[in-house]
Motif scaffolding. Sequence first.
Motif, PDB file in Angstrom:
ATOM      1  N   MET A 111       4.770   9.879   0.722  1.00  0.00           N
ATOM      2  CA  MET A 111       4.663   9.778   2.175  1.00  0.00           C
ATOM      3  C   MET A 111       6.038   9.842   2.838  1.00  0.00           C
ATOM      4  O   MET A 111       6.221  10.466   3.871  1.00  0.00           O
ATOM      5  CB  MET A 111       3.955   8.480   2.558  1.00  0.00           C
ATOM      6  N   GLN A 112       7.005   9.199   2.210  1.00  0.00           N
ATOM      7  CA  GLN A 112       8.362   9.240   2.763  1.00  0.00           C
ATOM      8  C   GLN A 112       8.939  10.643   2.700  1.00  0.00           C
ATOM      9  O   GLN A 112       9.535  11.137   3.660  1.00  0.00           O
ATOM     10  CB  GLN A 112       9.268   8.263   2.016  1.00  0.00           C
ATOM     11  N   ALA A 113       8.739  11.312   1.563  1.00  0.00           N
ATOM     12  CA  ALA A 113       9.267  12.663   1.406  1.00  0.00           C
ATOM     13  C   ALA A 113       8.617  13.636   2.382  1.00  0.00           C
ATOM     14  O   ALA A 113       9.260  14.587   2.836  1.00  0.00           O
ATOM     15  CB  ALA A 113       9.050  13.147  -0.030  1.00  0.00           C
ATOM     16  N   SER A 114       7.360  13.406   2.720  1.00  0.00           N
ATOM     17  CA  SER A 114       6.659  14.309   3.634  1.00  0.00           C
ATOM     18  C   SER A 114       6.862  13.921   5.090  1.00  0.00           C
ATOM     19  O   SER A 114       6.320  14.570   5.989  1.00  0.00           O
ATOM     20  CB  SER A 114       5.163  14.343   3.302  1.00  0.00           C
ATOM     21  N   GLY A 115       7.620  12.841   5.332  1.00  0.00           N
ATOM     22  CA  GLY A 115       7.968  12.472   6.702  1.00  0.00           C
ATOM     23  C   GLY A 115       7.113  11.403   7.338  1.00  0.00           C
ATOM     24  O   GLY A 115       7.298  11.077   8.509  1.00  0.00           O
ATOM     25  N   ASP A 116       6.180  10.833   6.587  1.00  0.00           N
ATOM     26  CA  ASP A 116       5.320   9.783   7.137  1.00  0.00           C
ATOM     27  C   ASP A 116       5.886   8.418   6.754  1.00  0.00           C
ATOM     28  O   ASP A 116       5.389   7.735   5.859  1.00  0.00           O
ATOM     29  CB  ASP A 116       3.891   9.935   6.614  1.00  0.00           C
ATOM     30  N   GLY A 117       6.943   8.010   7.437  1.00  0.00           N
ATOM     31  CA  GLY A 117       7.599   6.753   7.123  1.00  0.00           C
ATOM     32  C   GLY A 117       6.732   5.544   7.390  1.00  0.00           C
ATOM     33  O   GLY A 117       6.845   4.524   6.711  1.00  0.00           O
ATOM     34  N   GLN A 118       5.847   5.640   8.373  1.00  0.00           N
ATOM     35  CA  GLN A 118       5.008   4.495   8.722  1.00  0.00           C
ATOM     36  C   GLN A 118       4.058   4.133   7.588  1.00  0.00           C
ATOM     37  O   GLN A 118       3.929   2.966   7.217  1.00  0.00           O
ATOM     38  CB  GLN A 118       4.209   4.798   9.990  1.00  0.00           C
ATOM     39  N   GLU A 119       3.394   5.143   7.019  1.00  0.00           N
ATOM     40  CA  GLU A 119       2.505   4.837   5.897  1.00  0.00           C
ATOM     41  C   GLU A 119       3.293   4.437   4.662  1.00  0.00           C
ATOM     42  O   GLU A 119       2.857   3.576   3.890  1.00  0.00           O
ATOM     43  CB  GLU A 119       1.586   6.020   5.579  1.00  0.00           C
ATOM     44  N   ALA A 120       4.459   5.050   4.468  1.00  0.00           N
ATOM     45  CA  ALA A 120       5.305   4.666   3.333  1.00  0.00           C
ATOM     46  C   ALA A 120       5.641   3.180   3.417  1.00  0.00           C
ATOM     47  O   ALA A 120       5.592   2.463   2.412  1.00  0.00           O
ATOM     48  CB  ALA A 120       6.584   5.497   3.317  1.00  0.00           C
ATOM     49  N   GLU A 121       5.954   2.714   4.616  1.00  0.00           N
ATOM     50  CA  GLU A 121       6.264   1.302   4.808  1.00  0.00           C
ATOM     51  C   GLU A 121       5.063   0.420   4.469  1.00  0.00           C
ATOM     52  O   GLU A 121       5.196  -0.609   3.783  1.00  0.00           O
ATOM     53  CB  GLU A 121       6.697   1.061   6.257  1.00  0.00           C
ATOM     54  N   GLN A 122       3.879   0.798   4.940  1.00  0.00           N
ATOM     55  CA  GLN A 122       2.676   0.010   4.658  1.00  0.00           C
ATOM     56  C   GLN A 122       2.387  -0.051   3.163  1.00  0.00           C
ATOM     57  O   GLN A 122       2.042  -1.113   2.634  1.00  0.00           O
ATOM     58  CB  GLN A 122       1.489   0.617   5.404  1.00  0.00           C
ATOM     59  N   LEU A 123       2.529   1.074   2.487  1.00  0.00           N
ATOM     60  CA  LEU A 123       2.290   1.107   1.043  1.00  0.00           C
ATOM     61  C   LEU A 123       3.303   0.252   0.293  1.00  0.00           C
ATOM     62  O   LEU A 123       2.961  -0.445  -0.676  1.00  0.00           O
ATOM     63  CB  LEU A 123       2.343   2.552   0.545  1.00  0.00           C
ATOM     64  N   LEU A 124       4.558   0.288   0.733  1.00  0.00           N
ATOM     65  CA  LEU A 124       5.585  -0.506   0.079  1.00  0.00           C
ATOM     66  C   LEU A 124       5.373  -1.998   0.300  1.00  0.00           C
ATOM     67  O   LEU A 124       5.616  -2.809  -0.604  1.00  0.00           O
ATOM     68  CB  LEU A 124       6.965  -0.089   0.580  1.00  0.00           C
ATOM     69  N   ARG A 125       4.926  -2.363   1.484  1.00  0.00           N
ATOM     70  CA  ARG A 125       4.631  -3.782   1.736  1.00  0.00           C
ATOM     71  C   ARG A 125       3.514  -4.261   0.801  1.00  0.00           C
ATOM     72  O   ARG A 125       3.577  -5.356   0.230  1.00  0.00           O
ATOM     73  CB  ARG A 125       4.212  -3.983   3.189  1.00  0.00           C
ATOM     74  N   ARG A 126       2.516  -3.426   0.651  1.00  0.00           N
ATOM     75  CA  ARG A 126       1.406  -3.793  -0.234  1.00  0.00           C
ATOM     76  C   ARG A 126       1.864  -3.855  -1.689  1.00  0.00           C
ATOM     77  O   ARG A 126       1.510  -4.777  -2.429  1.00  0.00           O
ATOM     78  CB  ARG A 126       0.285  -2.765  -0.068  1.00  0.00           C
ATOM     79  N   ALA A 127       2.666  -2.872  -2.102  1.00  0.00           N
ATOM     80  CA  ALA A 127       3.168  -2.862  -3.475  1.00  0.00           C
ATOM     81  C   ALA A 127       4.039  -4.078  -3.753  1.00  0.00           C
ATOM     82  O   ALA A 127       3.962  -4.679  -4.838  1.00  0.00           O
ATOM     83  CB  ALA A 127       3.957  -1.576  -3.732  1.00  0.00           C
ATOM     84  N   LEU A 128       4.841  -4.463  -2.788  1.00  0.00           N
ATOM     85  CA  LEU A 128       5.705  -5.632  -2.952  1.00  0.00           C
ATOM     86  C   LEU A 128       4.880  -6.891  -3.125  1.00  0.00           C
ATOM     87  O   LEU A 128       5.167  -7.722  -4.006  1.00  0.00           O
ATOM     88  CB  LEU A 128       6.635  -5.773  -1.744  1.00  0.00           C
ATOM     89  N   ALA A 129       3.842  -7.049  -2.307  1.00  0.00           N
ATOM     90  CA  ALA A 129       2.983  -8.235  -2.415  1.00  0.00           C
ATOM     91  C   ALA A 129       2.294  -8.277  -3.773  1.00  0.00           C
ATOM     92  O   ALA A 129       2.211  -9.339  -4.413  1.00  0.00           O
ATOM     93  CB  ALA A 129       1.966  -8.233  -1.286  1.00  0.00           C
ATOM     94  N   CYS A 130       1.795  -7.127  -4.247  1.00  0.00           N
ATOM     95  CA  CYS A 130       1.105  -7.076  -5.539  1.00  0.00           C
ATOM     96  C   CYS A 130       2.066  -7.370  -6.687  1.00  0.00           C
ATOM     97  O   CYS A 130       1.743  -8.130  -7.610  1.00  0.00           O
ATOM     98  CB  CYS A 130       0.471  -5.705  -5.739  1.00  0.00           C
ATOM     99  N   SER A 131       3.261  -6.775  -6.636  1.00  0.00           N
ATOM    100  CA  SER A 131       4.224  -6.971  -7.706  1.00  0.00           C
ATOM    101  C   SER A 131       4.722  -8.411  -7.732  1.00  0.00           C
ATOM    102  O   SER A 131       4.917  -8.997  -8.812  1.00  0.00           O
ATOM    103  CB  SER A 131       5.397  -6.007  -7.527  1.00  0.00           C
ATOM    104  N   GLU A 132       4.922  -8.975  -6.546  1.00  0.00           N
ATOM    105  CA  GLU A 132       5.380 -10.362  -6.490  1.00  0.00           C
ATOM    106  C   GLU A 132       4.338 -11.307  -7.072  1.00  0.00           C
ATOM    107  O   GLU A 132       4.676 -12.259  -7.796  1.00  0.00           O
ATOM    108  CB  GLU A 132       5.688 -10.737  -5.046  1.00  0.00           C
ATOM    109  N   ALA A 133       3.067 -11.046  -6.794  1.00  0.00           N
ATOM    110  CA  ALA A 133       1.990 -11.888  -7.321  1.00  0.00           C
ATOM    111  C   ALA A 133       1.853 -11.740  -8.831  1.00  0.00           C
ATOM    112  O   ALA A 133       1.582 -12.713  -9.545  1.00  0.00           O
ATOM    113  CB  ALA A 133       0.670 -11.536  -6.634  1.00  0.00           C
ATOM    114  N   ALA A 134       2.063 -10.524  -9.312  1.00  0.00           N
ATOM    115  CA  ALA A 134       1.865 -10.278 -10.744  1.00  0.00           C
ATOM    116  C   ALA A 134       3.085 -10.613 -11.583  1.00  0.00           C
ATOM    117  O   ALA A 134       2.964 -11.043 -12.728  1.00  0.00           O
ATOM    118  CB  ALA A 134       1.483  -8.802 -10.952  1.00  0.00           C
ATOM    119  N   LEU A 135       4.292 -10.433 -11.018  1.00  0.00           N
ATOM    120  CA  LEU A 135       5.500 -10.509 -11.829  1.00  0.00           C
ATOM    121  C   LEU A 135       6.561 -11.500 -11.342  1.00  0.00           C
ATOM    122  O   LEU A 135       7.547 -11.701 -12.035  1.00  0.00           O
ATOM    123  CB  LEU A 135       6.153  -9.115 -11.868  1.00  0.00           C
ATOM    124  N   THR A 136       6.385 -12.060 -10.178  1.00  0.00           N
ATOM    125  CA  THR A 136       7.339 -12.926  -9.471  1.00  0.00           C
ATOM    126  C   THR A 136       8.318 -12.084  -8.650  1.00  0.00           C
ATOM    127  O   THR A 136       8.534 -10.900  -8.910  1.00  0.00           O
ATOM    128  CB  THR A 136       8.166 -13.867 -10.388  1.00  0.00           C
TER     129      THR A 136
END
Length: 353
Positions: free
Chosen positions: A52-77
């Motif tokens: 999404m970032q490479a194709s220019g959709d920074g807004q969705e890239a941000e949403q996906l990264l926020r979700r990935a961060l929450a999931c990774s933090e819950a699973a791995l600290t």
Amino acid sequence: MACVSGLVASLAGAGKFKEAEVLGRQALCDAERLGQHHRCTIQALTSLAALMQASGDGQEAEQLLRRALACSEAALTRAHPGTLNILSGLASQLALAGKQVEAEPLLWEAVERKETVLGPAHPDTLHAVSSLAAHLMATGRRPAVEPLLRRALEGSEQELGPEHPVTLAMQNNLAVMLQRMNKQGQAEPLLRKAAAGSQQVFGEAHPTTLRACGNLATLLREEGKHGEAEQLLRRAIDSSAAGACAVGIHLDLQAELTELRNLLTMSPDKQRSVNLQAVPMPFLVGFGRLGCCDCSRRPGQPVDCGERPPPLSHGITIDSTSPLGGSPRTSAAPSPVATLRELDGLRKPSMVL
């Protein structure tokens, strides 16, 4: 999942963003069946965010990264290297989107945590340092940037060697920052080393080499060395046309040569008034990390989608050496964050590990 991510990256690298997006979304759907916190789900989220970032959709890239961060933090600290890579990616995306207030504490956190977990000279730590330095530069705190990047370059040279891709990127980025502080005399030898090293390591037609040569040419024409700058640009353009170079880089080089020709038609006084800027090199070539947070790109310049080979340029991927991130590493290199703490007038949010 690794095969799918590689295919998504290959499609995006060929400019087939729609096909890559369909495949990336399907991969995320399939991974979610394994669980929201499964490593495959986190990998699919970060890969789709990169797309999404490479194709220019920074807004969705941000949403996906926020979700990935929450999931990774819950699973791995929060302190796990994989989580920290996603944290760095989100911080850089926020900075690119102009959300500096939210980005800054995350940039600081990424540097401090990576320094503690991985060591000051680890490639991931140096990537975080480069992003923080770009943010400080963009927000007017230039005195802090030079010692920060000099310490980071010193650590990279000691730990990784002078010809390592990370060291070459650090040389380029320090030189760009020095140029923007009107220290061209100090910037030129660094840019020459980065260009020569990139050519030796990657070859003449590689995007990293072409960008380094373009930056050197920009500096040379700023110093009035127009003949050498033109020769360098012509050689880079020929290499970019002959190789499988990203269209964006080829066009940038062509534009640089056109600007040089226009400059040569001006009077000496007019030439000196022209404001020229080099571009920080996408960071950690071959590591698949988010690119150096260049908050001061030329006006109208899009996020480059072809600066590096797969994984997706300016994308966040999980290090292949472990399920979710790099391995900890100790180092005796000096702390970049400690350097900043020594500077008067520079404060940061406190953080508890």
